[in-house]
Scaffold this motif. Structure first.
Motif, mmCIF file in Angstrom:
data_model
loop_
_atom_site.group_PDB
_atom_site.id
_atom_site.type_symbol
_atom_site.label_atom_id
_atom_site.label_comp_id
_atom_site.label_asym_id
_atom_site.label_seq_id
_atom_site.Cartn_x
_atom_site.Cartn_y
_atom_site.Cartn_z
ATOM 1 N N ARG A 17 -1.866 -2.615 15.532
ATOM 2 C CA ARG A 17 -2.365 -2.467 14.160
ATOM 3 C C ARG A 17 -1.233 -1.994 13.258
ATOM 4 O O ARG A 17 -0.412 -1.160 13.649
ATOM 5 N N TYR A 44 -4.182 -4.729 6.615
ATOM 6 C CA TYR A 44 -5.114 -5.662 7.237
ATOM 7 C C TYR A 44 -6.443 -4.997 7.600
ATOM 8 O O TYR A 44 -7.285 -5.607 8.268
ATOM 9 N N ASP A 45 -6.635 -3.761 7.163
ATOM 10 C CA ASP A 45 -7.890 -3.059 7.425
ATOM 11 C C ASP A 45 -9.004 -3.603 6.538
ATOM 12 O O ASP A 45 -8.762 -4.171 5.463
ATOM 13 N N PRO A 83 2.529 -4.532 4.036
ATOM 14 C CA PRO A 83 2.718 -4.018 5.392
ATOM 15 C C PRO A 83 3.951 -3.132 5.603
ATOM 16 O O PRO A 83 4.038 -2.458 6.620
ATOM 17 N N GLU A 118 -6.572 -12.198 0.406
ATOM 18 C CA GLU A 118 -5.191 -12.336 0.861
ATOM 19 C C GLU A 118 -4.291 -12.203 -0.355
ATOM 20 O O GLU A 118 -4.580 -12.792 -1.406
ATOM 21 N N GLN A 156 -0.811 -9.207 2.609
ATOM 22 C CA GLN A 156 -1.944 -8.457 3.137
ATOM 23 C C GLN A 156 -3.122 -9.403 3.342
ATOM 24 O O GLN A 156 -3.202 -10.472 2.737
ATOM 25 N N ARG A 157 -4.079 -8.936 4.170
ATOM 26 C CA ARG A 157 -5.328 -9.670 4.347
ATOM 27 C C ARG A 157 -6.423 -8.654 4.680
ATOM 28 O O ARG A 157 -6.291 -7.911 5.634
ATOM 29 N N GLN A 158 -7.471 -8.634 3.866
ATOM 30 C CA GLN A 158 -8.585 -7.713 4.116
ATOM 31 C C GLN A 158 -9.917 -8.461 4.105
ATOM 32 O O GLN A 158 -10.139 -9.339 3.269
#
Length: 282
Positions: free
Chosen positions: A62, A109-110, A184, A265, A274-276
């Motif tokens: 993670r 990514y959370d 990130p 994204e 990022q991606r959530q």
């Protein structure tokens, strides 16, 4: 240098990213990328350790926020001329300041959780500034450049009904849990040729919603840090969110609000992506 923190929430370890697939564990030099680390010299502490190598491959760990929970998260509103135009508001004469609770900080990514009672949850891709040393009453924006430890991608998630319709401060619509994904990685200024000309974007469910550039900032990072230092003491490790370009949900006609199951994204040139996933209230 590209600073990252990897591991489960509350157990992240500090590393230096080396290319797309490898890193150097620096937890023997500093337990975390926190206030103490930045105050003690920041990346200068890591130079020898990075030179010695001991490169390891990422193995699906993670990715946490690139800094530990900061002393404060400061935010600048309406700081892009084209975003101010889409909201129908005038470009501010000086930076508009609000705060987010430091415990909103999560990894890039959370999941992002919609808060209870929310009806207008929105997205905002932003350039984040991390403060590198204690500073107050800076003499000029030029001096502010020496205070900045680096930059990162931030998603300044907002609940517009809480922010605009419930009275009081904007902070009420900005401080729900998970409302500040960061990372990130934290990129040191020497890695960025021109922080005033970085492309920015955000997509929801694969549809482009925000396309912008830091070139349309009203107040650049140096002006912002100088300005803030006139009103408060900035601490090492503090995070400053610097505003968003056009394309936020409330700027569409009709407005578009995040729903459980949506996927955001986003990214900024040179600072990563990022991606959530958006999840329902708990």
């Amino acid at each position: 240098m590209y600073l990252m923190r990897i591991g489960e929430p509350g157990a992240e370890k500090p590393v230096v990213r080396v290319g797309e697939s490898h890193y150097i564990d620096v937890s023997d030099v500093t337990p975390d990328f926190d206030e103490r680390f930045f105050a003690a010299g920041g990346t200068a502490l890591l130079d020898e350790r990075v030179t010695r190598g001991d490169v390891r491959a990422f193995a699906g760990e993670r990715v946490g926020a690139p800094i530990a929970r900061p002393h404060q998260i400061l935010c600048i509103g309406l700081n892009y001329s084209d975003h101010a135009a889409e909201t129908g508001q005038a470009v501010p004469a000086e930076p508009i300041l609000f705060t987010k609770s430091p415990n909103t900080l999560v990894g890039p990514y959370d999941d992002v959780r919609i808060p209870r009672g929310a009806s207008k949850t929105d997205w905002e891709v932003e350039l984040g500034i991390v403060i590198g040393r204690r500073a107050s009453y800076l003499d000029s924006p030029e001096e502010a450049a020496d205070v900045i430890a680096g930059y990162c991608v931030v998603n300044d998630v907002s609940e517009r009904a809480f922010q605009m319709e419930r009275g009081g401060q904007w902070s009420k619509g900005k401080s729900a849990e998970t409302f500040n994904p960061a990372g990130p990685w934290l990129v040191t200024p020497d890695e960025i040729p021109d922080v005033g000309n970085l492309g920015m974007w955000l997509e929801v469910n694969g549809v482009r919603r925000q396309t912008g550039t830091t070139a349309t900032m009203v107040f650049d990072p140096y002006v912002i840090v100088h300005h803030l230092s006139r009103f408060m003491v900035l601490e090492p490790g503090d995070l400053v969110n610097t505003g968003t370009p056009p394309g936020v949900g409330m700027g569409h006609n009709p407005p578009i609000w995040l729903q459980p199951g949506d996927v955001m994204e986003l990214g900024i040139d040179g600072l990563g992506t990022q991606r959530q996933r958006v999840v329902a209230p708990r």
